[in-house]
Design a protein around this motif. Structure first.
Motif, short mmCIF file in Angstrom:
data_model
loop_
_atom_site.label_atom_id
_atom_site.label_comp_id
_atom_site.label_asym_id
_atom_site.label_seq_id
_atom_site.Cartn_x
_atom_site.Cartn_y
_atom_site.Cartn_z
N GLU A 1 0.82 -1.22 0.00
CA GLU A 1 0.00 0.00 0.00
C GLU A 1 0.85 1.26 0.00
OE1 GLU A 1 -1.84 -2.50 3.31
OE2 GLU A 1 -0.23 -2.82 1.87
N ALA A 2 2.05 1.18 0.59
CA ALA A 2 2.93 2.35 0.69
C ALA A 2 3.93 2.42 -0.46
CB ALA A 2 3.68 2.32 2.02
N SER A 3 3.85 1.50 -1.40
CA SER A 3 4.79 1.45 -2.53
C SER A 3 4.33 2.41 -3.62
CB SER A 3 4.89 0.03 -3.08
OG SER A 3 5.40 -0.84 -2.10
N ASP A 4 4.73 3.67 -3.48
CA ASP A 4 4.30 4.70 -4.42
C ASP A 4 4.70 4.40 -5.86
OD1 ASP A 4 3.14 6.16 -2.40
OD2 ASP A 4 4.93 7.38 -2.05
N HIS A 5 3.83 4.81 -6.77
CA HIS A 5 4.07 4.72 -8.22
C HIS A 5 4.13 3.28 -8.74
CE1 HIS A 5 4.89 8.90 -7.52
NE2 HIS A 5 5.95 8.62 -6.81
N GLN B 1 0.02 -0.71 -5.89
CA GLN B 1 -0.60 0.31 -5.04
C GLN B 1 -1.90 0.82 -5.66
OE1 GLN B 1 1.02 4.34 -4.92
NE2 GLN B 1 1.05 4.22 -2.67
N ARG B 2 -1.89 1.09 -6.97
CA ARG B 2 -3.10 1.57 -7.65
C ARG B 2 -4.21 0.53 -7.63
NH1 ARG B 2 -3.05 6.36 -10.52
NH2 ARG B 2 -1.26 7.58 -9.85
N PRO C 1 -12.66 9.13 -10.42
CA PRO C 1 -12.25 8.04 -11.32
C PRO C 1 -11.43 6.98 -10.58
CG PRO C 1 -11.77 10.20 -12.27
CD PRO C 1 -12.19 10.43 -10.86
N ALA C 2 -11.54 5.74 -11.01
CA ALA C 2 -10.82 4.65 -10.37
C ALA C 2 -9.31 4.89 -10.44
CB ALA C 2 -11.17 3.33 -11.05
N PRO C 3 -8.60 4.65 -9.34
CA PRO C 3 -7.15 4.89 -9.32
C PRO C 3 -6.36 4.04 -10.32
CG PRO C 3 -8.00 4.59 -7.09
CD PRO C 3 -9.10 4.24 -8.03
N ASP C 4 -6.94 2.91 -10.75
CA ASP C 4 -6.24 2.02 -11.68
C ASP C 4 -6.78 2.12 -13.11
OD1 ASP C 4 -8.70 0.84 -11.27
OD2 ASP C 4 -7.90 -1.20 -11.15
N ARG C 5 -7.53 3.20 -13.42
CA ARG C 5 -8.21 3.30 -14.72
C ARG C 5 -7.26 3.25 -15.91
NH1 ARG C 5 -7.83 7.85 -12.23
NH2 ARG C 5 -7.08 9.76 -13.16
N LEU D 1 -2.19 -9.96 -5.43
CA LEU D 1 -1.76 -9.16 -4.30
C LEU D 1 -1.35 -10.03 -3.12
CD1 LEU D 1 -4.39 -6.28 -4.49
CD2 LEU D 1 -1.98 -6.21 -5.21
N ASP D 2 -2.06 -11.14 -2.90
CA ASP D 2 -1.65 -12.09 -1.86
C ASP D 2 -0.27 -12.65 -2.14
OD1 ASP D 2 -3.93 -11.84 -0.33
OD2 ASP D 2 -4.90 -13.64 -1.13
N LEU D 3 -0.03 -12.99 -3.40
CA LEU D 3 1.28 -13.53 -3.78
C LEU D 3 2.38 -12.48 -3.61
CD1 LEU D 3 2.91 -15.87 -4.97
CD2 LEU D 3 2.37 -14.99 -7.25
#
Length: 199
Positions: free
Chosen positions: A27-31, A35-36, A73-77, A116-118
């Motif tokens: 979650e803290a891994s910017d860019h 994270q998105r 808008p969705a962060p991962d759009r 994400l679990d992996l």
């Protein structure tokens, strides 16, 4: 050239901030795309009930979010979907019509949650001092790919050193030629050793 190496490459990129000690969690891994995707999953979970989410295809969910007055808008759009429906998707490209991203087709046969679990499990294995313990058995995706946890960790941790021009199982790479000149690709002895055990 194959799903295992594509998955290892995606994880290698998404885990770079953690390995470089710039972040401790996904979650803290910017860019990063991880994270998105986490931000988007949280936003979608907060905007509709689980039953509503399951009844709508991903693009319909995003369109509904965009049209509602209070939703951003969705962060991962701008990211291509991660999950590839191997049985439902037609072969070939699937260009995005809205221009927010290149493709509407996924690229891995696993869900965002499984990916994400992996990633989380792998980060705990490869980052010194990271809290958590090694699970008694490998995550389901590793069992499906027939890759041991030890081999997986080495592939992700050393992806840049293990592979150069191409990445894949030796039998796949050996049966493939370059587009120009039809030359054979070469793999290091360590890659051959790791991936001959993996399958």
């Amino acid at each position: 050239m194959d799903e295992e190496s594509l998955l290892a490459c995606a994880a290698y990129v998404d885990l770079n901030p953690i390995r470089a000690a710039l972040a401790e969690t996904l979650e803290a891994s910017d860019h990063t795309s991880a994270q998105r995707r986490i931000e988007a999953e949280r936003a979608r979970a907060g905007s509709a009930s689980d039953a509503e989410q399951r009844s709508l295809p991903t693009d319909d969910c995003r369109m509904a979010e965009a049209q509602s007055g209070n939703a951003s808008p969705a962060p991962d759009r701008f990211l291509s979907p991660l999950e590839l429906d191997e049985h439902g998707n037609e072969p070939g490209p699937c260009a995005n019509c809205s221009g927010t991203r290149c493709s509407d087709k996924g690229f891995l046969p696993i869900s965002v949650a499984a990916y994400l679990d992996l990633l989380d499990w792998t980060a705990r294995q490869t980052v010194p001092g990271k809290r958590g313990s090694t699970p008694s058995d490998a995550p389901p995706i590793l069992e499906q790919l027939k890759v041991s946890p030890t081999i997986w960790c080495e592939l992700v941790s050393n992806f840049g050193r293990l592979f150069s021009t191409v990445a894949g199982h030796p039998q796949v790479v050996d049966n493939t030629r370059s587009r120009h000149g039809h030359r054979r690709f070469h793999l290091t002895a360590r890659v051959r050793e790791l991936l001959s055990v993996a399958r």
